[in-house]
Every structure is written in structure tokens, then in C-alpha cells.
Motif scaffolding. Structure first.
Motif, PDB file in Angstrom:
ATOM      1  N   VAL A 692     -20.883  -7.876  38.999  1.00 15.35           N
ATOM      2  CA  VAL A 692     -20.053  -6.719  38.616  1.00 15.35           C
ATOM      3  C   VAL A 692     -20.585  -5.451  39.271  1.00 15.35           C
ATOM      4  O   VAL A 692     -19.824  -4.625  39.788  1.00 15.35           O
ATOM      5  N   ALA A 693     -21.924  -5.297  39.309  1.00 18.23           N
ATOM      6  CA  ALA A 693     -22.509  -4.103  39.903  1.00 18.23           C
ATOM      7  C   ALA A 693     -22.231  -4.048  41.401  1.00 18.23           C
ATOM      8  O   ALA A 693     -21.979  -2.970  41.958  1.00 18.23           O
ATOM      9  N   ALA A 694     -22.263  -5.180  42.080  1.00 20.47           N
ATOM     10  CA  ALA A 694     -21.990  -5.198  43.514  1.00 20.47           C
ATOM     11  C   ALA A 694     -20.542  -4.856  43.797  1.00 20.47           C
ATOM     12  O   ALA A 694     -20.219  -4.118  44.744  1.00 20.47           O
ATOM     13  N   VAL A 695     -19.642  -5.359  42.941  1.00 20.15           N
ATOM     14  CA  VAL A 695     -18.212  -5.079  43.141  1.00 20.15           C
ATOM     15  C   VAL A 695     -17.931  -3.615  42.846  1.00 20.15           C
ATOM     16  O   VAL A 695     -17.107  -2.978  43.528  1.00 20.15           O
ATOM     17  N   GLU A 696     -18.634  -3.061  41.870  1.00 20.76           N
ATOM     18  CA  GLU A 696     -18.396  -1.665  41.481  1.00 20.76           C
ATOM     19  C   GLU A 696     -18.669  -0.724  42.645  1.00 20.76           C
ATOM     20  O   GLU A 696     -17.974   0.279  42.836  1.00 20.76           O
ATOM     21  N   GLY A 697     -19.650  -1.025  43.456  1.00 24.24           N
ATOM     22  CA  GLY A 697     -19.977  -0.140  44.571  1.00 24.24           C
ATOM     23  C   GLY A 697     -18.988  -0.214  45.707  1.00 24.24           C
ATOM     24  O   GLY A 697     -19.101   0.555  46.671  1.00 24.24           O
ATOM     25  N   LEU A 698     -18.027  -1.138  45.647  1.00 26.92           N
ATOM     26  CA  LEU A 698     -17.069  -1.307  46.745  1.00 26.92           C
ATOM     27  C   LEU A 698     -15.643  -0.992  46.333  1.00 26.92           C
ATOM     28  O   LEU A 698     -14.696  -1.304  47.059  1.00 26.92           O
ATOM     29  N   LYS A 699     -15.460  -0.380  45.130  1.00 25.61           N
ATOM     30  CA  LYS A 699     -14.093  -0.131  44.672  1.00 25.61           C
ATOM     31  C   LYS A 699     -13.349   0.794  45.611  1.00 25.61           C
ATOM     32  O   LYS A 699     -12.170   0.587  45.918  1.00 25.61           O
ATOM     33  N   ASP A 700     -14.047   1.891  46.029  1.00 19.64           N
ATOM     34  CA  ASP A 700     -13.368   2.827  46.918  1.00 19.64           C
ATOM     35  C   ASP A 700     -12.956   2.150  48.212  1.00 19.64           C
ATOM     36  O   ASP A 700     -11.844   2.361  48.717  1.00 19.64           O
ATOM     37  N   ARG A 701     -13.826   1.327  48.779  1.00 14.03           N
ATOM     38  CA  ARG A 701     -13.514   0.644  50.041  1.00 14.03           C
ATOM     39  C   ARG A 701     -12.391  -0.362  49.860  1.00 14.03           C
ATOM     40  O   ARG A 701     -11.525  -0.517  50.721  1.00 14.03           O
TER      41      ARG A 701
END
Length: 841
Positions: A692-701
Motif C-alpha cells: 500500500v505504501a509503495a502504491v501510495e507514492g505513485l498515485k500522482d503518476r
């Protein structure tokens, strides 16, 4: 013509004188008449007569007178000659009649007359001169009718008769010696030859013998023949060392040889005959009388005392109504040898019976006389059949019936060829390939006294061993010849025994020089160019020729004058020889030296790299951190309002600085891993929360690229022992790489699950995929797949992923198909056995 007629006449001297005188007187008269007539004619005409004219007139008159006289003489002599010719013709006719009557008398049947008229010239060498031949003999006489064949006496007479006739003819023609002979023809008939001289001629008369004379001649010839044969036989018996004798019908001895006289202790054969001394004792005479055959013959061995010594004789006696003859041959030694031979054969039989090689002995009658146990076992034949002394051909037929012989297209021809050994003078060898797979070497050795000994050697195993041995030798030879290492074998005497081409090439020794098998000292003198080489070769020579109790291996290295470096070694061989090998390690030594130099350089570079990392981590991050911090301050409304353009530029600065910081962090992380100083901070990590933390950092992209991200994480996934920050960085890079290469509006799936004792993360996109020729290179640094401006990257993401996964003790798998997307799978051990520092090392 009158002159020619006169020249052909033959006159006596007186008559020729009278004719010439008449011709001369007639010519003078004619000349006188002509001269007188000329003078008278000239006087009547009143013309004076010249002397020359008178001479011409006289000559003409003489010529006319001579011609008339010659004509008259010719006519007279012609008449006389014709009368004489008629007389001579009558006389010749009478002579011819006389000759015809004589030839008729000579040509009568019953005789053949040959006359040579050159007796004076025949001095022993002119019998072949052409003679006159008359008369006829019947064909039954054996005398040929053709003159040429008749004169070739050797063609129709027996050799001795022809020789006697030619000898007598030579003397008849040379010296006139008359003879009378009875000759035998090749037709077994007899003719009488009588030679006489008649005037200057030598005459031979051949007459056919008939009736009593023929019978008498035949009896005489037969008597001569029998007398000669008897003399020959007696001479033969006289020359024999065995006693021989003849006896009359009463049993009295009529003739004996010298050996007989010696055996009965007589002074000579005549004394033995006179005294009628018998060689045989009473027992022997009784045995002969009792055992004599119906035809009068007797033959047996019996003991007889001869010359005071008891010996064994082979007595042969033949008797008829007219008498008898006997011969006694001393076979004492032969009997002793025969007994010794029987004992020897029995001993040899026992010896052969112990051999593993099959042996069979056939006699001169081609019957089996002996076989050993190996022969019976080889062919598995019935002993009763073998003890029946079967013939060689019968044994072959029996073996063929049992399919124990080699298969033959022409068995009869093969059998005949095998049996030819009985007529051979030398041993013959055959190779039999039996149907059961065995191979026999068959030797047929003929006996001098007849018969053959067969030796059957089972060479199946030997051929197999030889084949494998030869194959091994060829393999070893080819191996040695194609080795790059130089190999040489020195014998116990120090001389070269074996070498390969590399040995000659390394030491520059010609094939002719090596073929001479030089001594190791000669090789040392040829090869040792420097002191180091000489020392090494002396050690090698000492190892080859040394007399040490315990031979040991020797190894070393020498550097030659041309820079070549050789490793040498010696291996003692069981036969006392020594194997010497030379390996050219020049390239290895040069590479080793280069690697040492390079390793030193790399160590220095590594030290520089570590120092660079320590400095760069501060020199790069500190300014970049300031840039990011000041850009954030500028974007904060608390520090003042910015125009829309300024806000846009500040956002660009923040995004570019963040990307640059990420690249710098990746480079520093890879450098730290390569330097072996990366340490993992292992702890219990909640797998679901990390995803979840890894996906959270890519939401904007994800939002900018319009990409849908689907996660598949079980609720009971639990925890794992890992570095949470590095695990999150791995997942971040995988998802970012999938987003980068996905099409707008695409879907990216991230799946997490357990597989045994491992945690498996899978990221799958439906983007452009990776060409097959680039799959192996995607994990290399600074390698990326450019298929659009948006998809360009630094090429460090997958390299960082692979390094961190392997640092945790895991592995990475990738599957991709161009145009269908890419799937990357990372497998982490749930409980790493070692720390990150140890794993990194």
C-alpha cells in the motif's frame, strides 16, 4: 655358220693338221687363180695392174677358197658325228634297261637296302649324307617307309639298338668293317642289319626276322633282360646291410649276400652257400612253414641270433615250385624306438589332456587317433562317436549338422579345401567364425609320415582384447599427437622411446633427430641454451637416469631465453622409464601478471570509488536538498504570492529536482552495493502495508498516465523479515517501470502471495513489451527500451530491483512478449538466513 660348225667338232691332232693343210693349199690355189685372172684381164684391157689391186684380189680369192673348204669339212664331220651319237644312244638305252632290272631286284619285299657312295669322305661324321634307298619292309616290322624317317634310326629303334647301329655304320664307312646285328624296334619287333662295302659304297641291308629266327631273337632279348635284372637285384641285395638269400626247391641255399655271411659267422657268401648254413633257427622255420600264406609269402617279426647277438628281425619269405627267396631286416632299434614312441605318445596324451586348447590328431588314413578333453568340450561331441575313430570328413559333417561350423555358401568346396591339409607340406592356418559368436584359430599341421594334427585355439576373448587395446593405443596416440603439451618418454637406459609432435616443436628438434632415439644427455646438450635451462634439464636428466631407490615426481618451471615459460614435470613409469611433460604457460603467466597488475589497479580504483561515494553523497545531495527546500519555500504562499508562471516554474524545479534526487540515490545505492558496504535493516515487515505504501507514492503518476493499478494481496499474507525501505523501493521501481511502459488507459496488476517458504511479488503490465534480444540486458545499468518520449528513463530501475532482491537472498524472473506486456516476478525468502551485510558480500 661354217666356222661355228667347225668349232663344235672334235678331231684328233693329226686329223686337224691334215684339214688345216688342205685348207691352206686350197686357199693358195684360189689366190693364184684369182691373181692370174686379174693380170690377164688387165692385160686384155691394156690397163696396167697396181700392186695394191693385186693384193686385194689375192685376199678376196683366199677368203672365198677358205669358205668353200670349211663348208666341205663341216658337212663331212657332221655326218661322222651323227653316226657316233646314234651308237651312244643305243648304248645308253641298254644301260637304262640294266639299271631298271637291278632296281627291280633291289625293291623286292623282305629287305631294305641303303647305300652311301661317299665312303671315302665318311670319317665318323657323315652318316647323315643322302644315300640311295631301295626295298620295302612290311609295316609290322616296325621299320618306317619314309626315307627321312628311316634314316632317323633313333625314331624307330630302341635307344640301345639305335646307338649300336650308328656306331657300326660309322666304322663301316670309315674303315670298311662289315657287321651283322639283330636290332629291336620300338614296335617290339626285331630286324637284322647287315653292313658291307661294295666298291666305293657302304651298303646297309635291313631284313625282317620271321618264324624261328624271330622267336630266337625275342628269347635272346628276354634272356639278356632277365639276366640284367637278376644281376641288378643281386647287386642291390648285396649292397643292403640286411641278410638276403635264395634257395632251391629242396631248401638248399643257392645264393646269399655278404650281410648273410656275416650274420651266420661265415667267411664269405660262397662259404655260407657251400656249407648250407641256415640263418633261421628251427622255431623260425617252423613258424614260417605254419604261417605261410596261400600265395607262398610270409612276413613277421621274430627274434633271431645273428653274429652272436639276439635281435629282432622283420623276415619276409617268398616260395614257389622252383625255390624261394628271403630277406631279414634288423628292426631291433626300430622296435625299441616304437615302444619308446608309444610311451612318449601316452605321456603327450596325458599332457595334451590338461591343455585348455583343443587338439585332435588324425592318422594317414584320415581317421581320428587322439583327442583331448578340451576338444570334446569345445564341440560337445559324444565320446562314443569319437572313440569310434571317425574320419576327418565325417567329423566335419557331424559338426555342420549341429550348426557348429562357420556358415559356408559352398560347403563341399570348403570341406575339400580343409582336407587338402593331408597333401600339404607346411602347416596351414584358418580362422573360423562360428554361429555362436566364437572365433577359432585353427592350425592344421601335417605329419611327415602322414596325417594331420589340428589345434583349435579359442581367440574370441583375445581378439576382443586386441581390438580394444588397438583402439586404446590409437586413441592414446591421437591424443598425444594432438596435445598442445610436449610429451616425451625416456627408457630406463636414458634413451628417448616416445614423443609427440609438440615436443619437437617446443625444443626445435627435427623428426629425423628424434627418430634416432637420442640419449637424454644429447637432448640436454641440444636444448639447454641458458644456465636456468641447463639447471632444469640437469634435474630432468637426473630424474631419468638416477638410481634412487624411491623414484619421485619432479615438477618445476623454466623461463627460456626467448621469453617462453614452460612448466615441466616427470612421472616415473612402472617399466623403469620416465614420462617428461612440458606445458607452455607463457600466456597464462603473462595473463597472471596482467591480472595482478590489474587487481592492484582495481584495488586502487575501489579505494578511489569508496572515497568518491563518501564525498558525492554529500556533494550531490546537499546542494540538491537546498534546491528542493528553496523551491518548496517559493511555492509556499506564506512567503509571498507568485504569478502563475512563477508557480509553474517552481513546480518544474521541484519535480526535476525530485527526479534527479531519485537518480542520485539509485546511483549511490548501486555504488554502495558494489563496494560491499550496503547493510540491510532487517525487521518484521507487514507485506500488505508495504504494498500500500509503495502504491501510495505513485498515485500522482498513475493519475497523470490514466493507468489503473489493481492489487491482489491476500488478507493473511502476514509478515516477512526484510528491509522495509528497500522492499518498498523495489516495489516502487517495479510499478513505476510498468506504468512507464503501459499505454494510456492501461492496467497494471500487482500480485503478492506465498510459495513455500518464499514471498512472491508479481507486477504485470499490458504495455509495449520488450524485444526478445533485449530481455537478457534489461537488468544491466543504464539500459532502457525507448519507444516514445514519455517512456525514456535512466535505465536503473530494474538494476536496483535485481540488486536489492539478490541482497535479500532472492531472485528475479522476467517474462515479456513484444506488444503483449511484461511480467516481472520477485521471489524473497520469508526468513533470510544471513544479514544483509553478509548477503551483500
Amino acid at each position: 655358220m661354217p666356222a661355228v660348225g667347225v668349232s663344235r667338232l672334235r678331231f684328233s691332232a693329226g686329223r686337224r693338221g691334215r684339214i688345216l693343210k688342205t685348207i691352206s693349199l686350197s686357199g693358195v690355189s684360189v689366190l693364184a687363180v684369182i691373181a692370174h685372172a686379174g693380170v690377164a684381164l688387165a692385160a686384155a684391157e691394156g690397163t696396167p695392174v697396181e700392186p695394191v689391186q693385186m693384193a686385194w684380189l689375192a685376199a678376196f680369192g683366199g677368203a672365198v677358197t677358205f669358205a668353200i673348204t670349211a663348208s666341205l669339212a663341216y658337212i663331212r664331220n657332221r655326218r661322222i658325228s651323227n653316226e657316233k651319237i646314234e651308237d651312244m644312244s643305243a648304248e645308253t638305252q641298254d644301260l637304262r634297261l640294266t639299271v631298271d632290272r637291278l632296281e627291280s631286284l633291289l625293291n623286292t619285299d623282305g629287305q631294305r637296302i641303303i647305300a652311301w657312295t661317299d665312303a671315302g669322305e665318311a670319317q665318323g661324321t657323315r652318316i647323315g649324307a643322302r644315300p640311295g634307298i631301295w626295298g620295302v619292309l612290311p609295316e609290322s616290322s616296325g621299320v618306317p617307309r619314309a626315307p627321312a624317317q628311316l634314316l632317323a634310326f633313333g625314331s624307330w629303334l630302341e635307344p640301345k639298338s639305335a646307338e649300336r647301329l650308328e656306331d657300326h655304320l660309322l666304322r663301316l664307312r670309315a674303315a670298311g668293317e662289315a657287321f651283322a646285328l639283330t636290332l629291336e624296334t620300338r614296335a617290339q619287333t626285331f630286324v637284322e642289319a647287315v653292313g658291307r662295302t661294295a666298291g666305293a659304297s657302304a651298303v646297309l641291308r635291313l631284313s625282317d626276322l620271321t618264324g624261328d629266327r624271330q622267336a630266337q631273337a625275342e628269347l635272346g632279348a628276354l634272356n639278356t633282360q632277365l639276366a640284367g635284372e637278376l644281376a641288378t637285384l643281386r647287386a642291390l641285395l648285396e649292397a643292403m646291410p640286411a641278410p638276403a638269400w635264395q634257395s632251391d626247391s629242396e631248401g638248399r641255399i643257392t645264393w646269399a649276400n655278404s650281410a648273410y655271411a656275416h650274420a651266420v659267422d661265415a667267411a664269405d657268401p660262397a662259404r655260407a652257400v657251400e656249407g648250407n648254413i641256415d640263418f633261421l633257427d628251427a622255431a623260425a622255420r617252423e613258424a614260417i612253414r605254419r604261417d605261410r600264406q596261400a600265395d607262398g609269402s610270409f612276413s613277421a617279426r621274430m627274434p633271431i641270433v645273428a653274429a652272436g647277438e639276439r635281435r629282432i628281425f622283420e623276415v619276409t619269405d617268398a616260395r614257389n615250385l622252383h625255390g624261394g627267396a628271403a630277406l631279414a631286416i634288423d628292426v631291433s632299434e626300430l622296435d625299441r624306438i616304437r615302444k619308446e614312441l608309444l610311451r612318449t605318445e601316452e605321456f603327450h596324451g596325458r599332457t595334451l589332456d590338461q591343455l585348455a586348447t583343443a587338439v585332435a590328431i588324425y592318422g594317414a588314413d584320415r581317421k581320428l587317433q587322439f583327442y583331448n578333453a578340451a576338444f570334446r568340450a569345445l564341440w560337445d561331441l559324444d565320446p562314443a562317436f569319437l572313440d569310434g575313430n571317425p574320419e576327418d570328413g565325417t567329423v566335419l559333417d557331424t559338426l555342420r549338422a549341429g550348426r557348429k561350423l562357420p556358415e559356408q555358401a559352398d560347403y563341399r568346396g570348403w570341406r575339400t579345401k580343409m582336407l587338402e591339409s593331408y597333401q600339404s607340406l607346411a602347416a596351414r592356418e584358418f580362422w573360423w567364425h562360428l554361429p555362436d559368436g566364437r572365433t577359432l584359430r585353427v592350425i592344421a599341421n601335417p605329419h611327415p609320415q602322414g596325417g594331420v594334427t589340428y589345434i583349435y585355439e579359442n581367440v574370441t576373448e583375445r581378439l576382443d582384447l586386441e581390438s580394444r587395446y588397438n583402439a586404446l593405443i590409437r586413441v592414446q596416440g591421437e591424443t598425444l599427437d594432438n596435445l598442445s603439451e610436449a610429451v616425451a618418454v625416456f627408457g630406463s637406459d636414458g634413451r628417448l622411446r616416445l614423443w609427440n609432435p609438440a615436443f619437437g616443436r617446443i625444443w626445435h628438434l627435427s623428426e629425423e633427430r628424434l627418430a634416432g632415439l637420442p640419449h637424454v644427455n644429447e637432448v640436454v646438450d641440444s636444448c639447454a641454451a641458458t644456465s636456468d635451462e641447463a639447471d632444469a634439464w640437469r634435474q630432468l636428466a637426473g630424474s631419468v637416469t638416477g638410481l634412487m631407490d624411491s623414484r619421485t615426481h619432479l615438477a618445476g618451471r623454466m623461463e627460456r631465453r626467448d621469453g617462453t615459460v614452460l612448466d615441466y614435470a616427470t612421472v616415473p613409469l612402472p617399466d623403469g622409464g620416465t614420462l617428461v611433460t612440458f606445458v607452455n604457460v607463457t600466456d597464462s603467466v603473462n595473463v597472471e601478471r596482467a591480472l595482478v597488475d590489474k587487481n592492484e589497479a582495481l584495488q586502487q580504483a575501489d579505494q578511489l570509488k569508496n572515497a568518491f561515494i563518501q564525498h558525492v553523497s554529500y556533494e550531490l545531495r546537499s546542494p540538491l536538498t537546498n534546491i528542493i527546500g528553496f523551491a518548496q519555500l517559493l511555492s509556499d504562499p506564506k512567503f509571498g504570492d507568485l504569478s502563475d508562471k512563477q508557480s509553474e516554474y517552481a513546480d518544474y524545479i521541484l519535480s526535476s529536482s525530485s527526479a534527479l534526487l531519485a537518480i542520485i540515490n539509485d546511483i549511490l545505492d548501486l555504488a554502495t552495493i558494489d563496494a560491499g558496504i550496503m547493510e540491510l535493516d532487517l525487521s518484521e515487515v507487514d507485506v500488505a502495508q508495504t504494498v500500500v505504501a509503495a502504491v501510495e507514492g505513485l498515485k500522482d503518476r498513475l493519475a497523470d498516465a490514466d493507468i489503473t493499478l489493481r492489487t491482489h494481496v491476500p488478507d493473511d499474507i502476514g509478515t516477512m523479515l526484510a528491509d522495509e525501505r528497500r522492499l518498498r523501493q523495489v516495489l516502487f521501481n517495479l510499478i513505476a517501470n510498468a506504468v512507464r511502459y503501459s499505454d494510456k488507459g492501461g492496467v497494471v496488476d500487482i500480485t503478492c502471495g506465498r510459495r513455500g517458504s518464499s514471498i512472491v511479488f508479481t507486477v504485470k503490465d499490458r504495455g509495449c513489451g520488450i524485444p526478445q534480444d533485449m530481455i537478457e540486458a534489461v537488468f544491466n545499468r543504464f539500459v532502457g527500451h525507448d519507444s516514445g518520449a514519455r517512456r525514456r528513463g535512466a535505465g536503473l530501475g530494474l538494476s536496483i530491483v535485481k540488486s536489492f532482491v539478490e541482497l535479500h537472498g532472492g531472485e528475479v524472473e522476467i517474462e515479456s512478449r513484444e506488444g503483449a506486456g511484461t511480467t516481472v516476478t520477485c521471489i524473497f525468502p520469508a526468513r533470510p538466513e544471513a544479514s544483509g551485510r553478509v548477503a551483500a558480500e
